[in-house]
Scaffold this active site. Structure first.
Site, PDB file in Angstrom:
ATOM      1  CD  GLU A 309      14.557  71.159  93.789  1.00 54.37           C
ATOM      2  OE1 GLU A 309      14.510  72.353  93.946  1.00 54.37           O
ATOM      3  OE2 GLU A 309      14.919  70.316  94.364  1.00 54.37           O
ATOM      4  CG  ASP A 388      19.596  69.272  97.095  1.00 57.31           C
ATOM      5  OD1 ASP A 388      20.474  70.415  97.038  1.00 57.31           O
ATOM      6  OD2 ASP A 388      18.448  69.392  97.282  1.00 57.31           O
ATOM      7  CD  GLU A 416      18.640  72.876 101.348  1.00 59.23           C
ATOM      8  OE1 GLU A 416      19.607  73.365 100.552  1.00 59.23           O
ATOM      9  OE2 GLU A 416      17.469  72.353 100.927  1.00 59.23           O
TER      10      GLU A 416
HETATM   11  C1  GCV Z   1      16.558  76.988  95.519  1.00 58.57           C
HETATM   12  C2  GCV Z   1      17.607  72.097  97.128  1.00 58.57           C
HETATM   13  C3  GCV Z   1      16.793  72.952  98.066  1.00 58.57           C
HETATM   14  C4  GCV Z   1      16.112  74.187  97.232  1.00 58.57           C
HETATM   15  C5  GCV Z   1      16.695  74.875  96.415  1.00 58.57           C
HETATM   16  C6  GCV Z   1      17.207  73.463  95.367  1.00 58.57           C
HETATM   17  C7  GCV Z   1      18.152  74.343  94.195  1.00 58.57           C
HETATM   18  O1  GCV Z   1      16.440  71.320  96.714  1.00 58.57           O
HETATM   19  O2  GCV Z   1      16.109  72.304  98.996  1.00 58.57           O
HETATM   20  O3  GCV Z   1      15.790  75.015  98.249  1.00 58.57           O
HETATM   21  O4  GCV Z   1      15.957  75.741  95.690  1.00 58.57           O
HETATM   22  O5  GCV Z   1      17.989  72.692  96.164  1.00 58.57           O
HETATM   23  O6  GCV Z   1      19.678  74.217  94.262  1.00 58.57           O
HETATM   24  O7  GCV Z   1      17.840  74.798  93.408  1.00 58.57           O
END
Ligand code: GCV
Length: 846
Positions: A309, A388, A416
């Site tokens: 990411e 995720d 989340e």
């Molecule tokens: C900290 C998901 C979340 C991100 C997070 C990522 C991760 O994609 O949306 O906000 O980033 O997981 O676990 O690294």
């Protein structure tokens, strides 16, 4: 591991029996700040020993002593006096096994003890009863103190002071995704307790309070910053601040760790590379690690998110995760630190047109070939599922794919994808489903819990990590019920064999009181809440069908397809689901050991709950439940939304049985959730109705007889606004007031005279504060302000909200008028009016 709370009779004189009676409900307002450490008064029939002797001077043993005094005083009305010698009276003896044994030879200390273990026991001795609170080490002593207080607080009848317990795994951490500026990624309860404006906060009192809460449930590590890490974390000034955080947490036995950005040597070290093989980079990290240990002698280690990411990583130099992890591990090893290297490594620019592309494959494809290549103080941290933190995922195949590598499971307490603490979702049943899942590695019984704990493959290190993201909100997590997830996670990290119900019942007794009606009622809300949320958001393995290009909150199935993120479910006009089979699909299923792979490869043996995660099927495909996929999708969304309404009714039973403040707070959340479940239900069913072209056999989808949409109303000033995702509003459109100070929309009521619940479905965008007035025959019956701070900044499924007036008398010919007044850029947007008779049983079936 053992934990025993035996009936009194079994222990005879060796048990001190306490008769605890529930005190009448104190109707004072509670803020939730104490979490489960409320120490509500109980009437102790047998007396707490008159004195307490704290043996040893370790910080955690001192905390154990002071916590016992604090808790016993609050529960029984008096604190035992601190003494330095027993003096012939009943005494609470607090210390390590060796220290207590030296003081009380009559006590038999446990023979086998891993770090953190404890025993609490009543020991008859020289004509009086001592209470032993002893630990294998200082931390264990502290855990014993909390265990004793928990037993006293939880057991309204007779409690035997007798328990011996050991943690299941050495790593029991929480991760916080806090940024130095004080914001929290995926945090839903206010700003950071650790950081503000680029620095560690001056006032760390909440950090100490948090560490105390964590210690009370056996958590021994806390990674304090976002895995999307700022290089600033390693500046001398920040290290000094981190030392203050460590000082605040140390008395509670919680070691701190930090996330690091692998690019740091370049970003703040002045080097022209961050290549993990470059000697200058290696020396730079060593110097930083040395500085950290100079400031924080018990520093726990680093967490690393890399090649993921947008976070840079070793792939930039053609190197593997093992190269980066081992470089850091070598710097940490002499100090006893660990590297938690996250397996959440994937390409978010996948080719949607490639039917073989599959994000779920990534962790296994990358890490499995590296098995055995990681140093002994590296732990690969694996999310529970391969995508995720979705509302349901299968266990990650990587758990069985690493046998010569330490592992930890990563869970997400912060909600989340599961309602962001604006909705109640008790996640323990979901986590248990993964922990108990048998991977059949090497053809043996290898549930995930046995693998991550290091037992299945005989690894020296392993355990549990959860992203918790508490904030400055008084009650830590915004929704008081969300604290059950923090508690529940920690309980599972200590003992994953506990049942979801035991965990929620224990939590409720300490958090809301021991009244059985309270415990039953909270269970009625918590226990089915995960399944309910799944049903109205994304059942059958579809995952949470949320807006993945936005805040991950409201519905937007369309947002998941046709992009590189790989959270696809591949709906067409004929069928739906990801084909992950080996035979015709992405081959993901082949990553599991043979027995599990065989189960998922065949539709016949794939459970309905994961059908669309594993297989692409026609909408008419008959599931194990005997119904077609499409009808099941419709039905589950309707029953899910209906069940969410039931939580409101259940919660109301607690009126007068718990304090008003928390009662009202949760009631508001449950009401919002009940209405929001309808937004979800409508969006997802509308979407699949359009995709499949198949009608709902029950005639509900697309038919809303109790509604009058904005388009059907007589509008003055209001105009239609097309939403990005049609599924999020009637006809895909909202009504907006753009060009005037005030707009109106009116409708004539044509239904029989009676008492109705009258609602307005409007959009409360985070920015802007519109005002709404509802008039009946020209007379104002309600006025409200759209000032909520919902996650969305657009008119969308994230912000769709209902204002409901109960029991309004309506008759044919009445004129209902909505007056919208835009403010701050929010154009008083709304979707429809709804009116349904109060007498209707299924209240939310509009
Ligand atoms: C900290 C998901 C979340 C991100 C997070 C990522 C991760 O994609 O949306 O906000 O980033 O997981 O676990 O690294």
């Amino acid at each position: 591991m053992s934990f025993s709370l035996r009936p009194r009779g079994l222990h005879g004189a060796l048990c001190a029996a306490l008769v605890l009676a529930v005190s009448p409900l104190a109707a004072h307002a509670e803020t939730g700040a104490d979490g489960w450490l409320r120490y509500a008064p109980t009437k102790l029939a047998a007396k707490v020993p008159a004195q307490i002797q704290v043996l040893g001077s370790a910080a955690q043993i001192k905390s154990a002593g002071s916590e016992l005094q604090r808790g016993l005083k609050a529960m029984s009305g008096h604190a035992p006096a601190a003494v330095s010698g027993e003096g012939g009276k009943g005494t609470v003896l607090v210390g390590t096994y060796a220290q207590v044994k030296a003081q009380l030879p009559a006590w038999q200390s446990p023979s086998h003890a891993v770090p953190g273990s404890y025993q609490i026991k009543a020991v008859e001795h020289a004509g009086h009863t001592d209470w032993v609170v002893a630990g294998a080490d200082a931390r264990g002593t502290l855990y014993g103190a909390f265990a004793l207080l928990e037993q006293l607080g939880e057991q309204p009848q007779r409690a035997a002071i007798d328990a011996t317990s050991s943690p299941s795994a050495p790593i029991r951490w929480v991760d916080e995704w806090d940024n130095p500026d004080g914001s929290i990624e995926r945090g839903y309860a206010g700003r950071s307790i650790f950081f503000d404006k680029g620095h560690v906060r001056a006032d760390l009192s909440r950090v100490g309070d948090y560490a105390r809460l964590l210690a009370s449930v056996g958590i021994n590590g806390c990674n304090v910053n976002n895995v999307n890490a700022s290089p600033k974390m390693l500046t001398p000034q920040m290290i000094a601040g981190l030392a203050r955080i460590a000082d605040a947490m140390r008395p509670w036995g919680v070691r701190i760790a930090i996330s690091v950005d692998l690019r740091s040597p370049q970003e703040i070290g002045g080097l022209d590379t961050f290549n993990p093989k470059d000697p200058r980079v290696i020396a730079w990290w060593q110097s930083k690690v040395d500085a950290l240990y100079q400031a924080i002698p018990d520093f726990a280690g680093f967490t690393v998110k890399a090649d993921s990411e947008g976070q840079p990583g070793p792939s930039q130099y053609g190197l593997s995760p093992a190269a980066a992890a081992n470089m850091l591990a070598k710097a940490l090893a002499p100090h006893g630190g660990v590297v938690m290297y996250r397996a959440f490594v994937y390409n978010h620019h996948l080719d949607w047109h490639n039917a073989k592309a599959d994000r779920a494959r990534a962790a296994y494809d990358i890490f499995h070939p590296l098995d055995g290549k990681f140093d002994n103080n590296v732990v690969v941290q694996i999310k529970n599922g391969p995508i995720d933190f979705q509302v349901r995922e299968p266990a990650s195949p990587l758990f069985a794919g690493l046998r010569k590598t330490n592992q930890a499971i990563e869970l997400e307490v912060t909600q989340e994808y599961t309602g962001q603490q604006r909705q109640t979702v008790y996640l323990v049943p979901m986590w248990k489903a993964t922990l108990d899942f048998d991977m059949h590695a090497e053809g043996r019984h290898t549930p995930v819990k046995s693998i991550v704990e290091g037992k299945a493959f005989d690894r020296p290190l392993g355990g549990y990590v959860a992203v918790s993201n508490v904030g400055l909100d008084t009650n830590w997590m915004r929704n008081p019920l969300a604290m059950a997830n923090l508690w529940g996670y920690a309980r599972l990290a200590w003992n994953p064999d506990l049942s979801a119900k035991t965990i929620s019942s224990n939590w409720t007794r300490l958090t809301f009181g021991t009244d059985p009606v309270v415990v039953d009622t909270v269970n009625q809300v918590l226990l089915p809440s995960w399944r309910t949320y799944e049903d109205y958001t994304g059942p059958l393995g579809l995952q949470t069908l949320t807006n993945i290009l936005g805040p991950h909150y409201g519905p937007a199935p369309q947002s998941q397809e046709h992009n590189g993120w790989g959270q696809w479910f591949r709906a067409t006009h004929k069928g739906v689901g990801m084909d992950r089979t080996v035979a015709t699909g992405t081959g993901y299923i082949g990553q599991y050991p043979p027995q599990v792979a065989a189960m998922f490869e065949s539709k016949q043996s794939t459970p309905d709950d994961l059908m669309l995660f594993m297989h692409h099927v026609p909408y008419g495909y008959t599931l194990h439940n005997g119904k077609s996929v499409i009808q099941t999708l419709y039905d589950l969304h309707y029953t899910g939304a209906q069940k969410a309404q039931g939580f409101v009714d259940a919660w109301k039973k607690l009126h007068g049985r718990i304090d008003d403040a928390r009662y009202e707070k949760v009631l508001k959340i449950q009401r919002y959730q009940a209405a929001y479940a309808i937004v979800w239900r409508d969006a997802v069913t509308r979407y699949f109705h359009k995709m499949s072209g198949i009608a709902d056999a029950m005639g509900r989808v697309g038919h809303y007889p109790d509604r009058i949409t904005g388009e059907q109303m007589k509008r003055v000033g209001y105009t239609s606004h097309k939403l990005k995702y049609f599924e999020n509003a009637s006809h895909g459109q909202a009504q907006v007031c753009l060009k005037r100070a005030t707009c109106t929309a009116s409708a004539t009521f044509h239904r029989p005279a009676g008492t109705y619940n009258l609602g307005v479905q409007y959009f409360d965008v985070r920015t802007g504060t519109s005002h709404f007035t509802l008039k009946l025959n020209g007379k104002t019956i309600s006025h409200w302000t759209a000032d909520a701070t919902l996650p969305g900044t657009t008119i969308s499924g994230d912000t769709s909200t209902r204002h409901l007036m109960r029991a309004v008398r309506l008759k044919p010919g009445d004129t209902i008028t909505l007056v919208g007044q835009p403010q701050g850029g929010e154009p008083a947007p709304f979707d429809y009016l709804v009116a349904y008779p109060t007498s209707r049983q299924s209240k939310m079936h509009d």
